[in-house]
Motif scaffolding. Structure first.
Motif, PDB file in Angstrom:
ATOM      1  N   THR A  94       0.851  -1.187   0.000  1.00  0.00           N
ATOM      2  CA  THR A  94       0.000   0.000   0.000  1.00  0.00           C
ATOM      3  C   THR A  94       0.888   1.239   0.000  1.00  0.00           C
ATOM      4  O   THR A  94       2.045   1.186   0.451  1.00  0.00           O
ATOM      5  CB  THR A  94      -0.933   0.035   1.220  1.00  0.00           C
ATOM      6  OG1 THR A  94      -1.761   1.217   1.146  1.00  0.00           O
ATOM      7  CG2 THR A  94      -0.164   0.059   2.528  1.00  0.00           C
ATOM      8  N   HIS A 131      -5.838   5.224   0.927  1.00  0.00           N
ATOM      9  CA  HIS A 131      -4.762   4.680   0.091  1.00  0.00           C
ATOM     10  C   HIS A 131      -5.167   3.314  -0.458  1.00  0.00           C
ATOM     11  O   HIS A 131      -5.896   2.558   0.192  1.00  0.00           O
ATOM     12  CB  HIS A 131      -3.481   4.554   0.906  1.00  0.00           C
ATOM     13  CG  HIS A 131      -2.836   5.865   1.215  1.00  0.00           C
ATOM     14  ND1 HIS A 131      -1.841   6.419   0.451  1.00  0.00           N
ATOM     15  CD2 HIS A 131      -3.079   6.753   2.221  1.00  0.00           C
ATOM     16  CE1 HIS A 131      -1.474   7.565   0.967  1.00  0.00           C
ATOM     17  NE2 HIS A 131      -2.206   7.800   2.041  1.00  0.00           N
ATOM     18  N   PRO A 132      -4.678   2.963  -1.647  1.00  0.00           N
ATOM     19  CA  PRO A 132      -5.051   1.673  -2.247  1.00  0.00           C
ATOM     20  C   PRO A 132      -4.223   0.519  -1.702  1.00  0.00           C
ATOM     21  O   PRO A 132      -3.125   0.708  -1.160  1.00  0.00           O
ATOM     22  CB  PRO A 132      -4.740   1.890  -3.730  1.00  0.00           C
ATOM     23  CG  PRO A 132      -3.559   2.833  -3.706  1.00  0.00           C
ATOM     24  CD  PRO A 132      -3.831   3.764  -2.547  1.00  0.00           C
ATOM     25  N   LEU A 133      -4.754  -0.676  -1.868  1.00  0.00           N
ATOM     26  CA  LEU A 133      -3.977  -1.897  -1.708  1.00  0.00           C
ATOM     27  C   LEU A 133      -3.472  -2.319  -3.073  1.00  0.00           C
ATOM     28  O   LEU A 133      -4.159  -2.148  -4.082  1.00  0.00           O
ATOM     29  CB  LEU A 133      -4.834  -3.008  -1.092  1.00  0.00           C
ATOM     30  CG  LEU A 133      -5.220  -2.825   0.374  1.00  0.00           C
ATOM     31  CD1 LEU A 133      -6.249  -3.868   0.784  1.00  0.00           C
ATOM     32  CD2 LEU A 133      -3.997  -2.903   1.281  1.00  0.00           C
ATOM     33  N   ILE A 134      -2.276  -2.884  -3.101  1.00  0.00           N
ATOM     34  CA  ILE A 134      -1.619  -3.224  -4.364  1.00  0.00           C
ATOM     35  C   ILE A 134      -1.237  -4.693  -4.320  1.00  0.00           C
ATOM     36  O   ILE A 134      -0.804  -5.204  -3.285  1.00  0.00           O
ATOM     37  CB  ILE A 134      -0.361  -2.362  -4.582  1.00  0.00           C
ATOM     38  CG1 ILE A 134      -0.697  -0.877  -4.386  1.00  0.00           C
ATOM     39  CG2 ILE A 134       0.223  -2.584  -5.970  1.00  0.00           C
ATOM     40  CD1 ILE A 134       0.531   0.010  -4.253  1.00  0.00           C
ATOM     41  N   GLU A 174     -10.080  -3.073   0.637  1.00  0.00           N
ATOM     42  CA  GLU A 174      -9.924  -1.632   0.868  1.00  0.00           C
ATOM     43  C   GLU A 174     -11.105  -1.066   1.644  1.00  0.00           C
ATOM     44  O   GLU A 174     -10.935  -0.206   2.513  1.00  0.00           O
ATOM     45  CB  GLU A 174      -9.764  -0.902  -0.465  1.00  0.00           C
ATOM     46  CG  GLU A 174      -8.415  -1.124  -1.119  1.00  0.00           C
ATOM     47  CD  GLU A 174      -8.355  -0.644  -2.550  1.00  0.00           C
ATOM     48  OE1 GLU A 174      -7.278  -0.736  -3.166  1.00  0.00           O
ATOM     49  OE2 GLU A 174      -9.396  -0.177  -3.081  1.00  0.00           O
ATOM     50  N   ALA A 183      -8.750  -7.607  -8.701  1.00  0.00           N
ATOM     51  CA  ALA A 183      -9.218  -6.228  -8.557  1.00  0.00           C
ATOM     52  C   ALA A 183     -10.443  -6.146  -7.653  1.00  0.00           C
ATOM     53  O   ALA A 183     -10.534  -5.263  -6.788  1.00  0.00           O
ATOM     54  CB  ALA A 183      -9.527  -5.635  -9.928  1.00  0.00           C
ATOM     55  N   LEU A 230      -9.363  -6.823  -3.993  1.00  0.00           N
ATOM     56  CA  LEU A 230      -8.675  -5.689  -3.384  1.00  0.00           C
ATOM     57  C   LEU A 230      -9.663  -4.588  -3.026  1.00  0.00           C
ATOM     58  O   LEU A 230      -9.521  -3.931  -1.984  1.00  0.00           O
ATOM     59  CB  LEU A 230      -7.608  -5.148  -4.332  1.00  0.00           C
ATOM     60  CG  LEU A 230      -6.406  -6.058  -4.586  1.00  0.00           C
ATOM     61  CD1 LEU A 230      -5.422  -5.399  -5.554  1.00  0.00           C
ATOM     62  CD2 LEU A 230      -5.697  -6.424  -3.292  1.00  0.00           C
ATOM     63  N   ALA A 231     -10.685  -4.383  -3.865  1.00  0.00           N
ATOM     64  CA  ALA A 231     -11.689  -3.360  -3.565  1.00  0.00           C
ATOM     65  C   ALA A 231     -12.449  -3.704  -2.283  1.00  0.00           C
ATOM     66  O   ALA A 231     -12.731  -2.826  -1.449  1.00  0.00           O
ATOM     67  CB  ALA A 231     -12.652  -3.212  -4.740  1.00  0.00           C
TER      68      ALA A 231
END
Length: 405
Positions: A167, A237-240, A227, A220, A223-224
């Protein structure tokens, strides 16, 4: 005496061993074989603690200084349970990106004259011509697998699935977040590893992952969902997923690897090929580097290779007992999270810090907390805990072994 050494696997253990051997005797011919391209390593940040840094300064000050200079630090822990936050002081911890760690070790090895061969896959049926072949090729070691019966390899899968993410949120402490969902609890551990990024490890029981649909979603979509669940700590902040972009992040279960013996002829196991400890104690990199220190020391002390490898194995197996016990109890603490999660936040966080204790599973949590507080003030109780803890750990380990038979 000039020795030819082939290290299979370009991880921290193999690279550091090559540094130690070459710095002690430049005449040694040492090659590190890594099957992937240079710079293609997976992963985000790794953790370590002050004791390791001090020890690395003793053995190779140059690489230790570089490691120190490129690490971030914290000395507090934060736990968020539902909407309550608790913060506690702790030991000084360090984080560094796995890519940067390997760059530092590779640069140091090259400077000393170690030969690094990338995109060099070594077959277990065609080992390099060397006096010593070091299998540092990880938890799924092909070299160990070829002789698994000789090594007495046992691999045990853990219960809880986890996923390793990054992140752009930079945590200012080692951060835990526990979220209750309609399908059970899910939690994450987060820690910084450079000025702009942190590692986030998400874990939950298998039924929670299935209930949330995370086992069926695309990367994707998953991860959403994560998040959203951890929005409070991520702060927008996003997770990657995978840091190298080569493939999506995957849910895994932790594999505990043990081996009855660590060497066969001139082949010896190092790091995760020899042993693993659950990621929740943050010791994997430390133990791998300590393996390298011990193996280099044994090779420098004993001229006869069998005696050196015997000493290395005995020393490291003895040293690992405490870490392996701590790792088992730490994993079990999370697997039994509901036993602790409804305690007052400061007590829950205190027992989170005590999750390595072999006493904790046998004592009601509230009572353990009170005893632990009292032990902090009474030397007699501290001595009792130190006496009883290892005995319970050995008894639990014996039960575990007998259940396998």
């Amino acid at each position: 005496m000039r020795v030819k050494v082939a290290c299979v696997g370009g991880g921290p253990a193999g690279l550091y061993l090559s540094i130690l051997l070459k710095s002690r005797d430049p005449s040694h011919e040492i090659t590190v074989h890594e099957r992937g391209p240079e710079g293609s390593t997976y992963g985000w940040g790794v953790t370590y603690w002050r004791a390791l840094l001090d020890r690395l300064h003793e053995h190779d000050p140059a690489s230790a200084r570089a490691l120190d200079a490129h690490s971030v630090r914290w000395n507090e822990g934060t736990a968020r349970v539902r909407d309550q936050v608790t913060r506690r002081p702790g030991d000084e911890g360090f984080g560094i990106g796995r890519h940067r760690l390997l760059e530092i070790l590779a640069d140091r090895a090259r400077a000393l004259g170690v030969r690094l061969e990338f995109e060099s896959a070594i077959s277990a049926d065609d080992l390099p011509d060397a006096d010593l072949v070091v299998a540092g090729d990880g938890v799924r070691s092909a070299l160990r697998g070829r002789y698994a019966e000789h090594f007495g390899t046992e691999v045990t899968d853990g219960r809880n699935p986890y996923i390793w993410l990054g992140t752009t949120q930079v945590f200012d402490s080692f951060t835990f977040a526990f979220v209750e969902t309609g399908h059970g609890w899910i939690w994450c551990y987060g820690y910084p590893f450079d000025a702009g990024r942190s590692t986030v490890v998400v874990e939950c029981p298998p039924e929670t992952r299935a209930g949330l649909g995370l086992d069926r979603m695309s990367e994707a979509a998953g991860l959403a969902v994560l998040e959203g669940l951890f929005a409070d700590v991520l702060e927008g902040h996003p997770l990657i997923g995978r840091s190298d972009g080569a493939a999506g992040a995957q849910w895994l279960t932790f594999r505990t690897v043990t081996n009855r013996t660590w060497h066969r002829g001139n082949l010896v196991l190092l790091g995760d090929a020899a042993h693993t400890t659950h990621y929740s104690i943050g010791a994997g990199t430390t133990l791998a580097l300590e393996d390298a220190v011990a193996l280099a020391g044994a090779l420098g002390t004993h001229a006869a290779l069998p005696h050196a490898l015997d000493r290395y194995e005995r020393e490291r197996k003895a040293a690992l007992l405490t870490a392996q016990s701590a790792a088992r109890h730490s994993a079990q603490w999370y697997e039994n999270l509901t036993r602790y999660i409804d305690l007052p936040p400061e007590r829950m966080f205190a027992l989170l810090g005590q999750r390595h204790s072999p006493l904790l599973p046998y004592i009601p949590p509230q009572l353990y907390y009170r005893l632990d507080q009292a032990a902090g003030r009474l030397e007699s109780l501290r001595r009792f805990k130190r006496w009883l803890g290892p005995r319970l750990a050995r008894a639990a380990h014996a039960r575990e072994l007998s259940s396998r038979d």
